[in-house]
Design a protein around this motif. Sequence first.
Motif, PDB file in Angstrom:
ATOM      1  N   THR A  19       0.865  -1.185   0.000  1.00 53.21           N
ATOM      2  CA  THR A  19       0.000   0.000   0.000  1.00 53.21           C
ATOM      3  C   THR A  19       0.901   1.235   0.000  1.00 53.21           C
ATOM      4  OG1 THR A  19      -0.078   0.269   2.403  1.00 53.21           O
ATOM      5  CG2 THR A  19      -1.721  -1.204   1.416  1.00 53.21           C
ATOM      6  N   ASN A  20       0.358   2.350  -0.423  1.00 56.32           N
ATOM      7  CA  ASN A  20       1.129   3.593  -0.426  1.00 56.32           C
ATOM      8  C   ASN A  20       1.567   3.979   0.982  1.00 56.32           C
ATOM      9  OD1 ASN A  20       0.593   3.578  -3.113  1.00 56.32           O
ATOM     10  ND2 ASN A  20      -0.491   5.531  -3.159  1.00 56.32           N
ATOM     11  N   ARG A  21       0.692   3.790   1.952  1.00 56.37           N
ATOM     12  CA  ARG A  21       1.019   4.150   3.334  1.00 56.37           C
ATOM     13  C   ARG A  21       2.219   3.349   3.846  1.00 56.37           C
ATOM     14  NH1 ARG A  21      -1.287   6.730   7.746  1.00 56.37           N
ATOM     15  NH2 ARG A  21      -3.280   7.228   6.830  1.00 56.37           N
ATOM     16  N   GLU A  22       2.358   2.110   3.362  1.00 58.52           N
ATOM     17  CA  GLU A  22       3.493   1.279   3.758  1.00 58.52           C
ATOM     18  C   GLU A  22       4.822   1.925   3.359  1.00 58.52           C
ATOM     19  OE1 GLU A  22       5.468  -2.753   2.070  1.00 58.52           O
ATOM     20  OE2 GLU A  22       3.333  -2.885   2.491  1.00 58.52           O
ATOM     21  N   ALA A  23       4.833   2.666   2.280  1.00 62.00           N
ATOM     22  CA  ALA A  23       6.053   3.301   1.785  1.00 62.00           C
ATOM     23  C   ALA A  23       6.290   4.682   2.389  1.00 62.00           C
ATOM     24  CB  ALA A  23       5.980   3.411   0.264  1.00 62.00           C
ATOM     25  N   ALA A  24       5.378   5.159   3.201  1.00 58.88           N
ATOM     26  CA  ALA A  24       5.428   6.544   3.680  1.00 58.88           C
ATOM     27  C   ALA A  24       6.719   6.866   4.435  1.00 58.88           C
ATOM     28  CB  ALA A  24       4.211   6.849   4.559  1.00 58.88           C
ATOM     29  N   VAL A  25       7.158   6.009   5.337  1.00 61.73           N
ATOM     30  CA  VAL A  25       8.359   6.307   6.118  1.00 61.73           C
ATOM     31  C   VAL A  25       9.579   6.360   5.203  1.00 61.73           C
ATOM     32  CG1 VAL A  25       9.893   5.508   7.963  1.00 61.73           C
ATOM     33  CG2 VAL A  25       7.419   5.432   8.286  1.00 61.73           C
ATOM     34  N   ASP A  26       9.693   5.416   4.266  1.00 58.92           N
ATOM     35  CA  ASP A  26      10.814   5.449   3.323  1.00 58.92           C
ATOM     36  C   ASP A  26      10.806   6.740   2.501  1.00 58.92           C
ATOM     37  OD1 ASP A  26      11.906   3.037   4.086  1.00 58.92           O
ATOM     38  OD2 ASP A  26      10.971   1.896   2.457  1.00 58.92           O
ATOM     39  N   VAL A  27       9.650   7.139   2.050  1.00 56.94           N
ATOM     40  CA  VAL A  27       9.531   8.366   1.259  1.00 56.94           C
ATOM     41  C   VAL A  27       9.941   9.569   2.111  1.00 56.94           C
ATOM     42  CG1 VAL A  27       7.880   9.917   0.122  1.00 56.94           C
ATOM     43  CG2 VAL A  27       7.836   7.460  -0.382  1.00 56.94           C
ATOM     44  N   MET A  28       9.442   9.639   3.344  1.00 55.10           N
ATOM     45  CA  MET A  28       9.793  10.765   4.213  1.00 55.10           C
ATOM     46  C   MET A  28      11.287  10.789   4.513  1.00 55.10           C
ATOM     47  SD  MET A  28       6.585  11.164   6.882  1.00 55.10           S
ATOM     48  CE  MET A  28       6.657   9.489   7.506  1.00 55.10           C
ATOM     49  N   LEU A  50       2.236   9.870  -2.375  1.00 55.33           N
ATOM     50  CA  LEU A  50       1.619   8.747  -1.677  1.00 55.33           C
ATOM     51  C   LEU A  50       0.099   8.699  -1.812  1.00 55.33           C
ATOM     52  CD1 LEU A  50       3.777   9.100   1.536  1.00 55.33           C
ATOM     53  CD2 LEU A  50       3.829   7.127  -0.025  1.00 55.33           C
ATOM     54  N   GLY A  51      -0.498   9.765  -2.333  1.00 57.17           N
ATOM     55  CA  GLY A  51      -1.952   9.809  -2.411  1.00 57.17           C
ATOM     56  C   GLY A  51      -2.595   9.988  -1.048  1.00 57.17           C
ATOM     57  N   LEU A  52      -1.890  10.658  -0.153  1.00 57.71           N
ATOM     58  CA  LEU A  52      -2.389  10.945   1.186  1.00 57.71           C
ATOM     59  C   LEU A  52      -2.566  12.451   1.318  1.00 57.71           C
ATOM     60  CD1 LEU A  52       0.097   8.692   3.229  1.00 57.71           C
ATOM     61  CD2 LEU A  52      -2.264   8.143   2.606  1.00 57.71           C
ATOM     62  N   THR A  53      -3.244  12.871   2.363  1.00 51.07           N
ATOM     63  CA  THR A  53      -3.347  14.299   2.618  1.00 51.07           C
ATOM     64  C   THR A  53      -2.081  14.756   3.340  1.00 51.07           C
ATOM     65  OG1 THR A  53      -4.350  14.082   4.809  1.00 51.07           O
ATOM     66  CG2 THR A  53      -5.865  14.094   2.894  1.00 51.07           C
ATOM     67  N   PRO A  54      -1.742  16.030   3.243  1.00 55.16           N
ATOM     68  CA  PRO A  54      -0.601  16.522   4.017  1.00 55.16           C
ATOM     69  C   PRO A  54      -0.770  16.259   5.518  1.00 55.16           C
ATOM     70  CG  PRO A  54      -1.156  18.105   2.323  1.00 55.16           C
ATOM     71  CD  PRO A  54      -2.246  17.046   2.312  1.00 55.16           C
ATOM     72  N   LEU A  55      -1.998  16.336   6.026  1.00 56.00           N
ATOM     73  CA  LEU A  55      -2.231  16.054   7.445  1.00 56.00           C
ATOM     74  C   LEU A  55      -1.876  14.611   7.786  1.00 56.00           C
ATOM     75  CD1 LEU A  55      -3.176  16.834  10.259  1.00 56.00           C
ATOM     76  CD2 LEU A  55      -5.515  16.312   9.534  1.00 56.00           C
ATOM     77  N   GLN A  56      -2.221  13.660   6.919  1.00 56.63           N
ATOM     78  CA  GLN A  56      -1.882  12.262   7.175  1.00 56.63           C
ATOM     79  C   GLN A  56      -0.362  12.063   7.199  1.00 56.63           C
ATOM     80  OE1 GLN A  56      -4.337  10.799   3.924  1.00 56.63           O
ATOM     81  NE2 GLN A  56      -5.534   9.572   5.388  1.00 56.63           N
ATOM     82  N   VAL A  57       0.347  12.726   6.298  1.00 59.88           N
ATOM     83  CA  VAL A  57       1.807  12.631   6.288  1.00 59.88           C
ATOM     84  C   VAL A  57       2.372  13.283   7.546  1.00 59.88           C
ATOM     85  CG1 VAL A  57       3.921  13.313   5.075  1.00 59.88           C
ATOM     86  CG2 VAL A  57       1.948  12.478   3.774  1.00 59.88           C
ATOM     87  N   GLU A  58       1.815  14.428   7.924  1.00 62.68           N
ATOM     88  CA  GLU A  58       2.260  15.121   9.140  1.00 62.68           C
ATOM     89  C   GLU A  58       2.068  14.238  10.372  1.00 62.68           C
ATOM     90  OE1 GLU A  58       3.735  18.206  11.535  1.00 62.68           O
ATOM     91  OE2 GLU A  58       3.712  18.083   9.364  1.00 62.68           O
ATOM     92  N   GLU A  59       0.937  13.555  10.450  1.00 64.41           N
ATOM     93  CA  GLU A  59       0.679  12.660  11.582  1.00 64.41           C
ATOM     94  C   GLU A  59       1.738  11.564  11.661  1.00 64.41           C
ATOM     95  OE1 GLU A  59      -3.278  11.430  10.600  1.00 64.41           O
ATOM     96  OE2 GLU A  59      -4.208  13.000  11.826  1.00 64.41           O
ATOM     97  N   LEU A  60       2.089  10.986  10.529  1.00 62.16           N
ATOM     98  CA  LEU A  60       3.127   9.962  10.506  1.00 62.16           C
ATOM     99  C   LEU A  60       4.486  10.552  10.869  1.00 62.16           C
ATOM    100  CD1 LEU A  60       2.066   8.088   7.256  1.00 62.16           C
ATOM    101  CD2 LEU A  60       2.013   7.158   9.581  1.00 62.16           C
ATOM    102  N   ALA A  61       4.795  11.700  10.306  1.00 65.52           N
ATOM    103  CA  ALA A  61       6.097  12.334  10.530  1.00 65.52           C
ATOM    104  C   ALA A  61       6.319  12.665  12.002  1.00 65.52           C
ATOM    105  CB  ALA A  61       6.230  13.600   9.680  1.00 65.52           C
ATOM    106  N   THR A  62       5.289  13.154  12.657  1.00 63.55           N
ATOM    107  CA  THR A  62       5.452  13.548  14.051  1.00 63.55           C
ATOM    108  C   THR A  62       5.430  12.342  14.999  1.00 63.55           C
ATOM    109  OG1 THR A  62       3.091  14.038  14.250  1.00 63.55           O
ATOM    110  CG2 THR A  62       4.571  15.881  13.710  1.00 63.55           C
ATOM    111  N   PHE A  63       5.018  11.188  14.513  1.00 68.10           N
ATOM    112  CA  PHE A  63       5.034   9.983  15.325  1.00 68.10           C
ATOM    113  C   PHE A  63       6.444   9.416  15.448  1.00 68.10           C
ATOM    114  CE2 PHE A  63       4.850   5.328  15.696  1.00 68.10           C
ATOM    115  CZ  PHE A  63       4.130   5.205  16.874  1.00 68.10           C
TER     116      PHE A  63
END
Length: 173
Positions: A19-28, A50-63
């Motif tokens: 899934t795109n979300r699975e790749a999110a940490v690598d992309v960040m 990733l096809g996510l909202t900036p808020l969804q990426v921000e939530e992952l980034a701050t985690f």
Amino acid sequence: MESEELRKELVARIAHAVTNREAAVDVMKELQRHYGWLTDEAVAEAAGLLGLTPLQVEELATFYEMIYRRPVGKRVVHVCDSISCWAMGGESLMAHLAAKLGVEPGGTTADGMFTLLPCCCLGNCGEAPTLMIGDTLYGRVTPERGEEILSNAREAAATVPEGPGTPQEEENV
């Protein structure tokens, strides 16, 4: 994004993920490596890829503690502050390194070389106290050994060119 090559690499990584979300940490992490930290622009770029909202990426980034949402030094020094490291002198190690660098935990040295950050656990409890610079983990770190590690990291960083894409987390010290 400045580099079409980087964009193609990230798109390929995303394509290989379930899934795109699975790749999110690598992309960040790749965008962070490119910019030096995860800028607001990078968050928007990651969201678009990733096809996510900036808020969804921000939530992952701050985690994730290893994703930096503000500028950091050329080398980030993570000092473990888990109960195991604390019991073995981690708090004293942090205080010693902070004094040596002339910064409070969370701060960056005036020369931009080091950012000193506490980290909730580095997963090296049997070798406490632990610190990590880049991808290199150091166990049973005394204040004196901590100074030596910083000195070696400074010397190694002096041989790496400055600028976007600098392999901040790739060097062994």
